[in-house]
Design a protein around this motif. Structure first.
Motif, PDB file in Angstrom:
ATOM      1  N   ASP A  62       0.842  -1.209   0.000  1.00 51.57           N
ATOM      2  CA  ASP A  62       0.000   0.000   0.000  1.00 51.57           C
ATOM      3  C   ASP A  62       0.877   1.259   0.000  1.00 51.57           C
ATOM      4  O   ASP A  62       0.624   2.223   0.735  1.00 51.57           O
ATOM      5  N   GLY A  63       1.923   1.213  -0.793  1.00 51.56           N
ATOM      6  CA  GLY A  63       2.788   2.381  -0.975  1.00 51.56           C
ATOM      7  C   GLY A  63       3.872   2.565   0.058  1.00 51.56           C
ATOM      8  O   GLY A  63       4.682   3.477  -0.057  1.00 51.56           O
ATOM      9  N   ALA A 112      14.008   3.941  -2.544  1.00 49.82           N
ATOM     10  CA  ALA A 112      14.170   5.285  -3.113  1.00 49.82           C
ATOM     11  C   ALA A 112      12.857   5.775  -3.715  1.00 49.82           C
ATOM     12  O   ALA A 112      12.507   6.953  -3.596  1.00 49.82           O
ATOM     13  N   LEU A 113      12.122   4.863  -4.347  1.00 39.52           N
ATOM     14  CA  LEU A 113      10.835   5.248  -4.951  1.00 39.52           C
ATOM     15  C   LEU A 113       9.853   5.706  -3.871  1.00 39.52           C
ATOM     16  O   LEU A 113       9.172   6.728  -4.036  1.00 39.52           O
ATOM     17  N   ALA A 114       9.796   4.972  -2.772  1.00 37.02           N
ATOM     18  CA  ALA A 114       8.898   5.360  -1.677  1.00 37.02           C
ATOM     19  C   ALA A 114       9.264   6.755  -1.172  1.00 37.02           C
ATOM     20  O   ALA A 114       8.393   7.580  -0.883  1.00 37.02           O
ATOM     21  N   LYS A 131       7.084  10.592  -1.676  1.00 37.29           N
ATOM     22  CA  LYS A 131       6.718  11.399  -0.508  1.00 37.29           C
ATOM     23  C   LYS A 131       7.448  12.735  -0.517  1.00 37.29           C
ATOM     24  O   LYS A 131       6.920  13.756  -0.101  1.00 37.29           O
ATOM     25  N   ASN A 132       8.671  12.712  -0.968  1.00 36.18           N
ATOM     26  CA  ASN A 132       9.537  13.882  -0.910  1.00 36.18           C
ATOM     27  C   ASN A 132      10.345  13.943  -2.213  1.00 36.18           C
ATOM     28  O   ASN A 132      11.426  13.363  -2.302  1.00 36.18           O
ATOM     29  N   PRO A 133       9.822  14.650  -3.230  1.00 34.26           N
ATOM     30  CA  PRO A 133      10.458  14.619  -4.555  1.00 34.26           C
ATOM     31  C   PRO A 133      11.855  15.238  -4.588  1.00 34.26           C
ATOM     32  O   PRO A 133      12.634  14.932  -5.488  1.00 34.26           O
ATOM     33  N   ASN A 134      12.153  16.109  -3.634  1.00 31.90           N
ATOM     34  CA  ASN A 134      13.475  16.753  -3.624  1.00 31.90           C
ATOM     35  C   ASN A 134      14.159  16.543  -2.283  1.00 31.90           C
ATOM     36  O   ASN A 134      14.350  17.486  -1.510  1.00 31.90           O
ATOM     37  N   ILE A 179       0.592  -4.543  -3.663  1.00 30.12           N
ATOM     38  CA  ILE A 179       1.997  -4.887  -3.469  1.00 30.12           C
ATOM     39  C   ILE A 179       2.757  -4.491  -4.729  1.00 30.12           C
ATOM     40  O   ILE A 179       2.336  -4.835  -5.841  1.00 30.12           O
ATOM     41  N   LEU A 180       3.827  -3.765  -4.540  1.00 30.76           N
ATOM     42  CA  LEU A 180       4.655  -3.372  -5.685  1.00 30.76           C
ATOM     43  C   LEU A 180       6.051  -3.958  -5.517  1.00 30.76           C
ATOM     44  O   LEU A 180       6.701  -3.744  -4.492  1.00 30.76           O
ATOM     45  N   THR A 181       6.475  -4.727  -6.512  1.00 26.74           N
ATOM     46  CA  THR A 181       7.854  -5.237  -6.523  1.00 26.74           C
ATOM     47  C   THR A 181       8.610  -4.475  -7.608  1.00 26.74           C
ATOM     48  O   THR A 181       8.009  -3.713  -8.378  1.00 26.74           O
ATOM     49  N   ILE A 182       9.888  -4.729  -7.708  1.00 25.01           N
ATOM     50  CA  ILE A 182      10.688  -4.022  -8.714  1.00 25.01           C
ATOM     51  C   ILE A 182      10.170  -4.300 -10.114  1.00 25.01           C
ATOM     52  O   ILE A 182      10.288  -3.454 -11.007  1.00 25.01           O
TER      53      ILE A 182
END
Lengths: 155, 275
Positions: free
Chosen positions: A51-52, A108-110, A114-117, A70-73
């Motif tokens: 769920d992200g 890193a994606l998570a 949440k925080n693009p920069n 569920i997200l995998t690579i």
């Protein structure tokens, strides 16, 4: 027992033991990209987004994940159309043996969602549950910085 | 082959009904049951549908639902009250993926020796709200003293009266950042100029699990900040430890007293002390 999940955008229903972990169930059902490392929640190699949110799939009961995303690579890019994070990891040399890389990219994606920069400190904090025993992390942090710049430029 | 039964209740009453059965325990999402194993259990009650995941501040009292994860609490408090010791402590605990699973309720149920929750709860005079067989609200000491309170009961939320507008200090003693802390030091202070209005100090990880340093608090509260240089902080902060991988009881006792002193100097005198 049986449970439904949405894995990389696809609805599935799988059978599993009541004490099975999410890692067990993913690997038993065609997701070897989720790596088994320490099996005790220390190394982060088995991380997926549930769920992200980044979780160690070896520390999650499959039963408690039913109905969740569920997200995998394998769900974020392909060899022909890689995600900017995947490209950045390759270009900066943030990959050596590659064992930690799928989970590292998901961590890193998570963060970037949440925080693009993010600052370097925020990157280090977001990756604090993912071990790399090859690179020394410098190139990995550089890769996240590069992906952040590119993804922000596309927004 | 495991025969444990999973239950997915939609209401607290339904969850409590299941928890009344023999060897049936709640599962909020954390990792303690994975580590201890579930082979000896008859059932697990999944708490995810009970809506115990809100964080509220009402009349100065912070309430965190039992199913909130460390990560969710730390993120919310970082936005709402960045100086709150609870957010600082939980945001530093374990690692990102673990913080996304460890729940406040699960942690308050187990309180492992390395808990990053117990110290802030002690200095914030937190209480634990429980439904079921032992329904009620318990202060930390009562809760720790009687594990039978958990039987047939479910932690609903944790209450923190007066959690903000303190100068706070939180130290977790680790060899590397993601390690379990061998002890933690939690300090809150309120000052008016050079006058110390109130100080609260707690050390966790020792033989007492968590201990408020009452004598030290009494000596410092109501006096001048310079008192920290005049009183024997080390004696009042010394407590007993067991042997741990990170050090002998004597070493840990010495280090904890040292970190209390450093923490007090940081919050009262504004000194920045590097490790």
């Amino acid at each position: 027992m049986k449970g439904s999940f949405v894995v990389n955008g696809r609805s599935v229903e799988w059978s599993f033991e009541p004490d099975a972990t999410l890692l067990d169930v993913l690997r038993d059902n065609g997701h070897p990209e989720v790596h088994r490392g320490c099996d005790e929640g220390s190394c982060g190699a088995c991380s997926v987004l549930l769920d992200g949110k980044l979780v160690n799939s070896c520390q999650v009961f499959a039963a408690s994940s039913t109905g969740k995303d569920i997200l995998t690579i394998a769900g974020i890019g392909t060899i022909h159309e890689p995600h900017p994070l995947q490209t950045a990891f390759v270009e900066t040399g943030a990959i050596q043996c590659g064992f930690c890389t799928p989970a590292m990219i998901l961590a890193a994606l998570a963060l970037l969602r949440k925080n693009p920069n993010p600052t370097d400190e925020a990157i280090r904090s977001a990756l604090d549950g993912n071990y790399c025993r090859c690179t020394g992390y410098v190139k990995i942090i550089e890769a996240v910085r590069l992906a952040s710049r590119r993804m922000s430029a596309h927004d | 082959m495991s025969t444990v039964q999973w239950y997915f209740p939609d209401t607290i009453d339904e969850a409590i009904m299941y928890l009344g059965r023999e060897k049936v325990v709640p599962h909020g999402g954390g990792t303690s049951l994975l580590k201890s194993g579930i082979a000896s259990l008859n059932g697990l009650v999944d708490l995810s549908r009970l809506g115990l995941d809100s964080l509220k501040m009402d009349k100065g009292i912070l309430e965190t639902g039992a199913s909130l994860t460390y990560g969710e609490i730390a993120d919310s408090l970082a936005n709402l009250h960045p100086d709150c010791i609870l957010g600082k402590a939980l945001g530093a605990a374990a690692s990102t993926p673990m913080r996304n699973r460890i729940t406040a309720g699960g942690s308050a149920s187990v309180f492992p020796l390395w808990s990053d929750l117990i110290g802030p709860m002690a200095v914030l005079n937190a209480s634990i709200c429980v439904e079921g067989k032992n329904a009620g609200t318990y202060d930390l000491n009562s809760w720790l003293a009687d594990r039978s309170l958990q039987q047939g009961s479910l932690i609903i939320s944790l209450f923190y009266p007066d959690p903000v507008d303190w100068i706070s200090y939180y130290h977790r003693e680790t060899r590397v950042g993601f390690d379990y802390p061998s002890f933690t030091v939690s300090i809150l202070a309120r000052k008016n100029g050079s006058r110390v209005e109130k100080v609260r100090v707690a050390v966790s990880g020792g033989l007492d699990r968590v201990r408020r340093l009452g004598e030290l608090e009494e000596k410092l509260s109501g006096g001048d900040v310079s008192a920290v240089d005049k009183i024997d902080v080390k004696r009042m902060a010394t407590m007993e430890f067991g042997r741990k991988p990170s050090g002998s009881p004597e070493y840990l006792s010495e280090m904890a007293a040292l970190q209390v002193e450093r923490g007090l100097r940081t919050v009262l005198l504004g000194e920045v002390v590097s490790r």
